[in-house]
Design a protein around this motif. Structure first.
Motif, mmCIF file in Angstrom:
data_model
loop_
_atom_site.group_PDB
_atom_site.id
_atom_site.type_symbol
_atom_site.label_atom_id
_atom_site.label_comp_id
_atom_site.label_asym_id
_atom_site.label_seq_id
_atom_site.Cartn_x
_atom_site.Cartn_y
_atom_site.Cartn_z
ATOM 1 N N ILE A 177 0.792 -1.017 0.044
ATOM 2 C CA ILE A 177 -0.171 0.006 -0.161
ATOM 3 C C ILE A 177 0.902 1.082 -0.089
ATOM 4 O O ILE A 177 0.613 2.318 -0.834
ATOM 5 N N THR A 178 1.887 1.391 0.747
ATOM 6 C CA THR A 178 2.885 2.516 0.796
ATOM 7 C C THR A 178 3.398 2.761 -0.768
ATOM 8 O O THR A 178 3.434 4.030 -1.004
ATOM 9 N N TYR A 179 3.813 1.530 -1.086
ATOM 10 C CA TYR A 179 4.446 1.694 -2.618
ATOM 11 C C TYR A 179 3.432 2.281 -3.510
ATOM 12 O O TYR A 179 3.501 3.238 -4.444
ATOM 13 N N LEU A 180 2.221 1.735 -3.612
ATOM 14 C CA LEU A 180 1.111 2.293 -4.314
ATOM 15 C C LEU A 180 0.886 3.582 -4.057
ATOM 16 O O LEU A 180 0.456 4.459 -4.872
ATOM 17 N N GLN A 181 0.888 4.135 -3.010
ATOM 18 C CA GLN A 181 0.466 5.392 -2.541
ATOM 19 C C GLN A 181 1.649 6.276 -3.074
ATOM 20 O O GLN A 181 1.249 7.394 -3.819
ATOM 21 N N ASN A 182 2.887 5.733 -3.005
ATOM 22 C CA ASN A 182 3.903 6.750 -3.479
ATOM 23 C C ASN A 182 3.910 6.981 -5.163
ATOM 24 O O ASN A 182 4.018 7.680 -5.667
ATOM 25 N N ALA A 183 3.108 5.768 -5.772
ATOM 26 C CA ALA A 183 3.048 5.747 -7.234
ATOM 27 C C ALA A 183 1.484 6.580 -7.563
ATOM 28 O O ALA A 183 1.145 6.562 -8.714
ATOM 29 N N ASN A 184 1.041 7.142 -6.596
ATOM 30 C CA ASN A 184 -0.497 7.762 -6.663
ATOM 31 C C ASN A 184 -1.225 6.742 -7.207
ATOM 32 O O ASN A 184 -2.259 7.272 -8.110
ATOM 33 N N ASN A 185 -1.161 5.632 -7.207
ATOM 34 C CA ASN A 185 -2.177 4.649 -7.555
ATOM 35 C C ASN A 185 -2.986 4.411 -6.513
ATOM 36 O O ASN A 185 -3.156 3.367 -5.850
ATOM 37 N N TRP A 186 -4.182 5.591 -6.380
ATOM 38 C CA TRP A 186 -4.877 5.412 -5.235
ATOM 39 C C TRP A 186 -5.883 4.203 -5.341
ATOM 40 O O TRP A 186 -6.271 3.704 -4.473
ATOM 41 N N HIS A 187 -6.291 3.679 -6.669
ATOM 42 C CA HIS A 187 -7.491 2.823 -6.684
ATOM 43 C C HIS A 187 -6.933 1.384 -6.120
ATOM 44 O O HIS A 187 -7.400 0.778 -5.532
ATOM 45 N N GLU A 188 -5.608 1.001 -6.577
ATOM 46 C CA GLU A 188 -4.957 -0.189 -6.353
ATOM 47 C C GLU A 188 -4.788 -0.191 -4.709
ATOM 48 O O GLU A 188 -5.081 -0.960 -4.260
ATOM 49 N N ALA A 189 -4.155 0.753 -4.236
ATOM 50 C CA ALA A 189 -3.789 1.004 -3.001
ATOM 51 C C ALA A 189 -5.113 0.956 -1.923
ATOM 52 O O ALA A 189 -5.309 0.091 -0.788
#
Length: 645
Positions: free
Chosen positions: A474-486
Motif C-alpha cells: 500500500i505504501t508503494y502504491l501510494q507513492n505511485a499515486n495509484n490510489w485505486h489499487e492502494a
C-alpha cells in the motif's frame, strides 16, 4: 488431430505424452528427457544441479552459457552518446551518430572480428580526416582516397591466409598468385625473379593493369587459344595473364582434340581462395584506378549471381545461407551509392552472420544503433525490435538488468516499450531500494527518464507477490499515486487484518498516506477508507458519559456523532451493494466495526436515533439480540428516571 490416442500414430502419441520445453524466469529452460540421456549441449546450455527425477524421464533446468564481455567499452561509448527523451509518457532512446573510428578504438584488443567490422565501417562511412586526404584537397578525390584506405585494410585482412597459401604452393607461379591475393605485388615479383621468370615478373610488376595493358594481355591469351598452344601453358601462368588482363573470374580454356584441350577453371576455386581474397582480386585488379569501391562490390555481387562459386560465408561456418558482416557493410555502402538495391539491415546484422553463438545478440545490437542513421526508414522494424528484445533478455539472464532496460528503451513502439520496461522492473524490484535519491532508483529516473511511478508500482507488485508484505504494498502504491489499487488492497487485505489484530496505528498511518488521493476515489472511498477512518474516530475517543447529552442534541461539532451517523448509513449500504459477499477476514472486520457502533449506541449514546437504522447494521444474530436487549433496558431506565423526577 484426434484426441483418441488409440487412433494416433506412434509418433503422435509420443508427442502428446511429451513434456513440452518452456522458458522460466531469467531465461531458464525447463525441459524433460529420458533418464538415461546425458546433459544438454555444453557448448550452449549449462544444466542446473536441480532436477526432478521421475520414472522414465527427468525434468531438468538449464541456462545459456554466460557470454564474456557482454558490456564492453564500445557499448558503454554508445550508451554515453544516446539521448533519452519521452514519447507519449514513455522514455525513448535515440542513438546519436558516433564516428566508427571511435568504436574501433574502443574495442582495443577485443574480438578481431569486431575490430575489423568497425574499421571497415569507418573507411566506408566516416568523414575523411585531414590525415586521410594527404595532399589531395579536392573533394572529387574522395572515392580514390576511400579506395586506397580500403585496399590497405583489405590487404592486411587477407595477409594471413595468403601466407598460408604461399607455404603450401607447389610452384613459383602459385606462390606469386598467393602473394597477389593479398595485393603484395612486390613479393610476387620477387618470387618470379627467383624462379628466373623475368618476363612474367615484368608483367606482374605493372599491376594493376591499365586499359592498354589489359587489352594486350587479353589479346595474348586469345592468340594462344587460336594457335592451339593454350594447353601448353600451365594453369598458374594462365591465371597470372588473366589477372594482368583485368579478369579475375573464369579462366576460359579451349575445346578440341585432346592434345589441344585446355581446362576452363574459376581462379578463386582453382587456388582455394576465401571470399575475402576473391573480392580482393576484383578490388585490386578488375577495377581501374579511377573506379570507386562500389564498382568492385557490384562486380562481385553480379559475378556471384552468374559463375562465381565462392560466396561471402563467415569463416566460422559452411552454411551458404549466411553472409559475412564485412560483405554486408560493403553491400550497404554500394546501395547508398545507388550501385545495387538496398539490402535488409536486419539480415546484414543478424547474429547468425556475425558469430557462431546463436544466443549472442550484443554486437548485432551495436551495429544496428551505429548504422541506422545511414538508412532511410527501415522496413524491417519488427526484426530490429526483436533484436532489442533478444539482447535485453540475454543481458537480464546474466544479471545485467539495468543494461537490459537501456536496451529496451530502443524499441520503436511506445506501448511495447512500456510493457517491456515495466516487466523488467517488476522482476528486479527487490534490487531497488525504496529511496528515490539512492542508486539504482535515481539512475532509472534521472538517466533513463523512467517515471518514478513505474518503479513504485513494480515494488508494490513484488511486495504483494513475493514478500507478501501488503502494508509495504500500500505504501508503494501510494507513492505511485495509484490510489485505486492502494485503496483496494487496504479494504480487502490490510484493513481487515488491522481491525482483527487491533493494529490501529498501522491502519491510521496507511489512511493518512492517502491524503488528497482520497478525493480522487470519492465513490470507492465512501465504502472503504472512510469506514475505517470513522471506526478509528470511534475507538480512539470512546463516548464519555458527560458527552451523552451533547450527543443527544446531535451537535455538529462532535466528530464521533458524525462518524456514527455515517457508519449507520454506509455499513448497511455496503452489505446491500456487495450482496453480503465478503472475503472471510473482510467480513469479520465489517462485523467488528458494526459491533463497535452498536456497543457505543447500547451504552447510552445517541438515544434519539431511529431503532430501525441501528438494527440494520451487519451484526450476528447474537449481537443483534444483545443490542436489542440493551437498547430496551436503556429506554426503560430513561423512562424510570423521567418518572422519578
Amino acid at each position: 488431430m484426434s484426441d483418441d490416442s488409440t487412433s494416433m500414430r506412434e509418433d503422435d502419441r509420443e508427442w502428446h505424452a511429451s513434456f513440452k520445453p518452456s522458458w522460466g524466469p531469467e531465461a531458464t529452460l525447463v525441459y524433460a528427457i529420458p533418464s538415461n540421456v546425458g546433459s544438454s549441449d555444453p557448448a550452449i546450455l549449462q544444466d542446473s544441479n536441480l532436477r526432478l527425477v521421475s520414472e522414465g524421464r527427468d525434468v531438468r533446468f538449464a541456462r545459456f552459457i554466460p557470454t564474456p564481455s557482454l558490456t564492453p567499452n564500445s557499448l558503454s561509448l554508445q550508451k554515453s552518446r544516446t539521448v533519452i527523451t519521452t514519447e507519449h509518457g514513455v522514455p525513448l532512446a535515440t542513438p546519436q551518430q558516433i564516428p566508427f573510428r571511435d568504436l574501433a578504438a574502443a574495442v582495443g584488443s577485443g574480438p578481431p572480428m569486431e575490430k575489423s567490422a568497425w574499421t571497415l565501417a569507418s573507411i566506408l562511412f566516416d568523414e575523411l580526416q585531414p590525415g586521410d586526404l594527404g595532399s589531395a584537397r579536392d573533394p572529387g578525390y574522395e572515392h580514390r582516397i576511400r579506395k586506397d584506405l580500403l585496399s590497405s585494410f583489405w590487404s592486411s585482412l587477407c595477409a594471413d591466409n595468403a601466407q598460408k597459401a604461399v607455404t603450401s604452393a607447389s610452384s613459383a607461379e602459385e606462390r606469386a598468385i598467393a602473394h597477389l591475393t593479398a595485393n603484395d605485388i612486390v613479393k610476387a615479383c620477387e618470387v618470379l625473379i627467383e624462379a628466373k621468370d623475368f618476363h612474367l615478373a615484368t608483367l606482374v610488376a605493372q599491376l594493376p593493369a591499365d586499359q592498354i595493358m589489359a587489352e594486350d594481355m587479353a589479346g595474348q591469351i586469345d592468340e594462344w587459344r587460336k594457335l592451339c598452344v593454350l594447353s601448353e601453358v600451365t594453369e598458374p601462368i594462365r591465371a597470372l595473364y588473366e589477372l594482368c588482363a583485368g579478369k579475375v573470374g573464369i579462366c576460359e580454356g579451349k575445346k578440341g582434340p585432346v592434345e589441344d584441350q585446355a581446362k576452363t577453371f574459376v581462379i578463386s576455386q582453382r587456388f582455394g581462395l576465401e571470399w575475402e581474397r576473391t573480392f580482393g582480386l576484383r578490388l585490386w585488379y578488375a577495377t581501374g584506378a579511377e573506379e570507386s569501391i562500389e564498382a568492385a562490390v557490384t562486380q562481385y555481387y553480379n559475378d556471384m549471381r552468374s559463375d562465381e562459386p565462392i560466396k561471402p560465408i563467415p569463416a566460422f561456418t559452411k552454411d551458404a545461407s549466411r553472409e559475412d558482416i564485412l560483405w554486408g557493410l560493403l553491400t550497404l555502402f554500394a546501395a547508398l551509392k545507388d550501385a545495387i538495391s538496398f539490402p535488409s539491415l536486419a539480415d546484414i546484422i543478424a547474429p547468425r552472420n556475425i558469430i557462431d553463438d546463436p544466443a549472442d545478440f550484443r554486437f548485432s545490437f551495436q551495429l544496428h544503433n551505429a548504422l541506422m542513421h545511414l538508412l532511410p526508414t527501415s522496413t524491417d522494424q519488427a526484426k530490429l525490435d526483436r533484436l532489442s528484445h533478444d539482447f535485453a533478455t540475454q543481458l537480464e539472464s546474466q544479471g545485467e538488468w539495468l543494461w537490459s532496460i537501456f536496451v529496451l528503451l530502443h524499441l520503436s513502439d511506445s506501448e511495447d516499450r512500456r510493457k517491456a520496461i515495466q516487466n523488467t522492473l517488476s522482476c528486479h524490484a527487490k534490487s531497488i531500494a525504496p529511496d528515490e535519491t539512492a542508486f539504482p532508483f535515481s539512475h532509472l529516473i534521472s538517466d533513463f527518464k523512467i517515471p518514478a511511478r513505474w518503479i513504485w508500482e513494480a515494488k508494490a507488485l513484488e511486495a504483494r507477490s513475493i514478500s507478501q508484505d501488503h502494508v509495504q504494498e500500500i505504501t508503494y502504491l501510494q507513492n505511485a499515486n495509484n490510489w485505486h489499487e492502494a485503496h483496494q488492497t487496504l479494504c480487502r487485505t490490510v484493513g481487515p487484518q488491522c481491525i482483527i489484530e487491533q493494529d490501529y496505528d498501522t491502519l491510521a498511518k496507511l489512511l493518512d498516506g492517502f491524503g488528497e488521493g482520497a478525493s480522487k476515489i470519492a465513490e470507492a472511498w465512501q465504502y472503504g477508507g472512510e469506514i475505517y477512518e470513522d471506526f478509528l474516530d470511534l475507538i480512539k475517543s470512546p463516548l464519555q458519559a458527560d458527552e451523552t447529552e451533547e450527543a443527544d442534541r446531535g451537535s455538529e461539532k462532535d466528530p464521533k456523532a458524525s462518524a456514527v451517523e455515517r457508519l449507520l448509513d454506509t455499513l448497511p449500504s455496503l452489505v446491500r451493494e456487495r450482496q453480503g459477499q465478503f472475503a472471510f477476514e473482510e467480513g469479520i472486520a465489517i462485523r467488528e466495526i458494526a459491533s463497535e457502533v452498536a456497543s457505543i449506541i447500547a451504552k447510552g449514546g445517541y438515544k434519539d436515533l431511529d431503532a430501525s437504522r441501528i438494527l440494520q447494521l451487519p451484526l450476528t444474530d447474537v449481537q443483534r439480540r444483545r443490542l436489542s436487549a440493551e437498547m430496551t433496558l436503556n429506554r426503560f431506565r430513561d423512562a424510570m428516571r423521567g418518572s422519578s423526577r
